[in-house]
Design a protein around this motif. Structure first.
Motif, PDB file in Angstrom:
ATOM      1  N   PRO A   1      46.810  30.707  43.692  1.00  0.00           N
ATOM      2  CA  PRO A   1      45.604  31.497  43.415  1.00  0.00           C
ATOM      3  C   PRO A   1      45.878  32.995  43.504  1.00  0.00           C
ATOM      4  CG  PRO A   1      45.428  30.399  45.534  1.00  0.00           C
ATOM      5  CD  PRO A   1      46.710  29.952  44.920  1.00  0.00           C
ATOM      6  N   LYS A   2      45.236  33.747  42.617  1.00  0.00           N
ATOM      7  CA  LYS A   2      45.382  35.203  42.597  1.00  0.00           C
ATOM      8  C   LYS A   2      43.994  35.831  42.657  1.00  0.00           C
ATOM      9  CE  LYS A   2      47.503  34.316  38.981  1.00  0.00           C
ATOM     10  NZ  LYS A   2      48.180  33.817  37.881  1.00  0.00           N
ATOM     11  N   PRO A   3      43.637  36.473  43.783  1.00  0.00           N
ATOM     12  CA  PRO A   3      42.328  37.113  43.852  1.00  0.00           C
ATOM     13  C   PRO A   3      42.303  38.381  43.005  1.00  0.00           C
ATOM     14  CG  PRO A   3      43.527  37.497  45.873  1.00  0.00           C
ATOM     15  CD  PRO A   3      44.375  36.585  45.028  1.00  0.00           C
ATOM     16  N   GLY A   4      41.156  38.669  42.451  1.00  0.00           N
ATOM     17  CA  GLY A   4      40.981  39.870  41.640  1.00  0.00           C
ATOM     18  C   GLY A   4      40.155  40.904  42.393  1.00  0.00           C
ATOM     19  N   ALA A   5      39.846  41.978  41.722  1.00  0.00           N
ATOM     20  CA  ALA A   5      39.038  43.048  42.320  1.00  0.00           C
ATOM     21  C   ALA A   5      37.563  42.797  42.016  1.00  0.00           C
ATOM     22  CB  ALA A   5      39.458  44.396  41.757  1.00  0.00           C
ATOM     23  N   PRO A   6      36.711  42.805  43.033  1.00  0.00           N
ATOM     24  CA  PRO A   6      35.292  42.570  42.779  1.00  0.00           C
ATOM     25  C   PRO A   6      34.656  43.748  42.049  1.00  0.00           C
ATOM     26  CG  PRO A   6      35.625  43.122  45.076  1.00  0.00           C
ATOM     27  CD  PRO A   6      36.988  43.027  44.441  1.00  0.00           C
ATOM     28  N   GLU A   7      33.642  43.432  41.282  1.00  0.00           N
ATOM     29  CA  GLU A   7      32.886  44.475  40.598  1.00  0.00           C
ATOM     30  C   GLU A   7      31.986  45.130  41.642  1.00  0.00           C
ATOM     31  OE1 GLU A   7      29.692  44.570  37.008  1.00  0.00           O
ATOM     32  OE2 GLU A   7      31.350  43.156  36.858  1.00  0.00           O
ATOM     33  N   GLY A   8      31.988  46.426  41.702  1.00  0.00           N
ATOM     34  CA  GLY A   8      31.261  47.149  42.744  1.00  0.00           C
ATOM     35  C   GLY A   8      29.754  47.028  42.628  1.00  0.00           C
ATOM     36  N   PRO A   9      29.051  47.424  43.681  1.00  0.00           N
ATOM     37  CA  PRO A   9      27.585  47.362  43.651  1.00  0.00           C
ATOM     38  C   PRO A   9      27.009  48.366  42.656  1.00  0.00           C
ATOM     39  CG  PRO A   9      28.357  48.377  45.679  1.00  0.00           C
ATOM     40  CD  PRO A   9      29.565  47.928  44.932  1.00  0.00           C
ATOM     41  N   ARG A  10      25.872  48.009  42.071  1.00  0.00           N
ATOM     42  CA  ARG A  10      25.179  48.903  41.131  1.00  0.00           C
ATOM     43  C   ARG A  10      23.899  49.411  41.786  1.00  0.00           C
ATOM     44  NH1 ARG A  10      25.122  45.421  35.659  1.00  0.00           N
ATOM     45  NH2 ARG A  10      24.392  43.882  37.136  1.00  0.00           N
TER      46      ARG A  10
ATOM     47  N   LEU B   1      26.497  42.067  48.337  1.00  0.00           N
ATOM     48  CA  LEU B   1      27.766  41.383  48.567  1.00  0.00           C
ATOM     49  C   LEU B   1      28.283  40.953  47.197  1.00  0.00           C
ATOM     50  CD1 LEU B   1      29.821  40.201  50.556  1.00  0.00           C
ATOM     51  CD2 LEU B   1      28.454  38.119  50.582  1.00  0.00           C
ATOM     52  N   PRO B   2      29.254  41.687  46.614  1.00  0.00           N
ATOM     53  CA  PRO B   2      29.693  41.386  45.249  1.00  0.00           C
ATOM     54  C   PRO B   2      30.459  40.064  45.161  1.00  0.00           C
ATOM     55  CG  PRO B   2      31.023  43.132  46.179  1.00  0.00           C
ATOM     56  CD  PRO B   2      29.960  42.810  47.187  1.00  0.00           C
ATOM     57  N   GLN B   3      30.504  39.517  43.949  1.00  0.00           N
ATOM     58  CA  GLN B   3      31.238  38.288  43.689  1.00  0.00           C
ATOM     59  C   GLN B   3      32.723  38.602  43.562  1.00  0.00           C
ATOM     60  OE1 GLN B   3      28.698  37.259  40.243  1.00  0.00           O
ATOM     61  NE2 GLN B   3      28.619  35.243  41.207  1.00  0.00           N
ATOM     62  N   LEU B   4      33.572  37.785  44.192  1.00  0.00           N
ATOM     63  CA  LEU B   4      35.017  37.972  44.150  1.00  0.00           C
ATOM     64  C   LEU B   4      35.608  37.082  43.058  1.00  0.00           C
ATOM     65  CD1 LEU B   4      37.630  39.126  45.434  1.00  0.00           C
ATOM     66  CD2 LEU B   4      37.665  37.079  46.851  1.00  0.00           C
ATOM     67  N   PRO B   5      36.257  37.672  42.051  1.00  0.00           N
ATOM     68  CA  PRO B   5      36.896  36.847  41.018  1.00  0.00           C
ATOM     69  C   PRO B   5      38.237  36.298  41.506  1.00  0.00           C
ATOM     70  CG  PRO B   5      37.153  39.153  40.485  1.00  0.00           C
ATOM     71  CD  PRO B   5      36.337  39.087  41.746  1.00  0.00           C
ATOM     72  N   VAL B   6      38.496  35.043  41.204  1.00  0.00           N
ATOM     73  CA  VAL B   6      39.755  34.396  41.563  1.00  0.00           C
ATOM     74  C   VAL B   6      40.282  33.687  40.323  1.00  0.00           C
ATOM     75  CG1 VAL B   6      40.849  32.641  43.004  1.00  0.00           C
ATOM     76  CG2 VAL B   6      39.020  34.041  43.939  1.00  0.00           C
ATOM     77  N   SER B   7      41.544  33.932  39.991  1.00  0.00           N
ATOM     78  CA  SER B   7      42.161  33.203  38.876  1.00  0.00           C
ATOM     79  C   SER B   7      43.276  32.354  39.451  1.00  0.00           C
ATOM     80  CB  SER B   7      42.690  34.167  37.816  1.00  0.00           C
ATOM     81  OG  SER B   7      43.687  34.990  38.360  1.00  0.00           O
ATOM     82  N   SER B   8      43.325  31.134  39.000  1.00  0.00           N
ATOM     83  CA  SER B   8      44.308  30.189  39.506  1.00  0.00           C
ATOM     84  C   SER B   8      44.520  29.133  38.445  1.00  0.00           C
ATOM     85  CB  SER B   8      43.799  29.575  40.816  1.00  0.00           C
ATOM     86  OG  SER B   8      44.730  28.643  41.313  1.00  0.00           O
ATOM     87  N   GLY B   9      44.746  27.946  38.855  1.00  0.00           N
ATOM     88  CA  GLY B   9      44.939  26.842  37.931  1.00  0.00           C
ATOM     89  C   GLY B   9      44.618  25.534  38.597  1.00  0.00           C
ATOM     90  N   LEU B  10      44.379  24.530  37.775  1.00  0.00           N
ATOM     91  CA  LEU B  10      44.206  23.183  38.287  1.00  0.00           C
ATOM     92  C   LEU B  10      45.588  22.562  38.459  1.00  0.00           C
ATOM     93  CD1 LEU B  10      41.284  21.998  35.998  1.00  0.00           C
ATOM     94  CD2 LEU B  10      41.150  22.674  38.376  1.00  0.00           C
ATOM     95  N   PRO B  11      45.786  21.731  39.450  1.00  0.00           N
ATOM     96  CA  PRO B  11      47.101  21.113  39.632  1.00  0.00           C
ATOM     97  C   PRO B  11      47.486  20.262  38.429  1.00  0.00           C
ATOM     98  CG  PRO B  11      45.652  20.631  41.485  1.00  0.00           C
ATOM     99  CD  PRO B  11      44.845  21.331  40.472  1.00  0.00           C
TER     100      PRO B  11
END
Length: 164
Positions: free
Chosen positions: A53-62, A74-84
């Motif tokens: 898994p590779k965490p991404g940068a959250p989009e800041g508050p507006r 509390l912003p959403q944290l994007p995570v990109s990874s893969g299924l096994p």
């Protein structure tokens, strides 16, 4: 002095190119050779892939006009990874005839993108109002949950044949 700078720059470039790239999936072999020898029979061949898994940068508050707190507290944290992934080859006892003696399933690791749940809150006070001598008015507090998102397109191949 210039020679030292050139040598130092060459060392940095060499170190950067020699560093291994981060793997998207780690192969996981399942050794069954010893069990085949001990049991005296052909066992399935199994290989897997575990994603990293590779965490991404959250989009800041507006900030929104009329609210004391930002829209996404509390912003959403994007995570990109893969299924096994899995690659399985199973011997068949010629149930389907003489030509079909192996079954295989190949499900490669698939990309997966996700957003963790987030939170949006608003204070129980309104923005300062000029008509009320600059004091905020009371109001009901607001709370909202930003739903999680999961996106993936997994694929798999199933095959039956001689000695796959």
């Amino acid at each position: 002095m210039l020679v030292v700078a050139v040598v130092a720059g060459a060392a940095v470039i060499t170190a950067a190119t020699a560093a291994p790239a981060a793997a998207a999936a780690v192969p996981v072999p399942v050794p069954l050779g010893g069990a085949e020898t001990a049991l005296g029979m052909e066992l399935p061949e199994v290989e897997g892939e575990l994603p990293v898994p590779k965490p991404g940068a959250p989009e800041g508050p507006r900030y929104v006009e009329g609210r004391l707190l930002p829209e996404r507290t509390l912003p959403q944290l994007p995570v990109s990874s893969g299924l096994p992934g899995v690659d399985l080859r199973q011997p068949l006892p010629r149930v389907l005839g003489d030509e079909f003696d192996h079954a295989a399933v190949d499900a490669p690791a698939a990309d997966l993108r996700a957003l963790a749940p987030g939170l949006s809150l608003d204070a129980p006070l309104s923005a300062p109002d000029g008509d009320g001598f600059g004091l905020p008015a009371a109001k009901l507090p607001q709370a909202g949950v930003l739903s999680p998102v999961v996106q993936s397109v997994p694929t798999a191949d199933l095959g039956v044949g001689p000695g796959l």
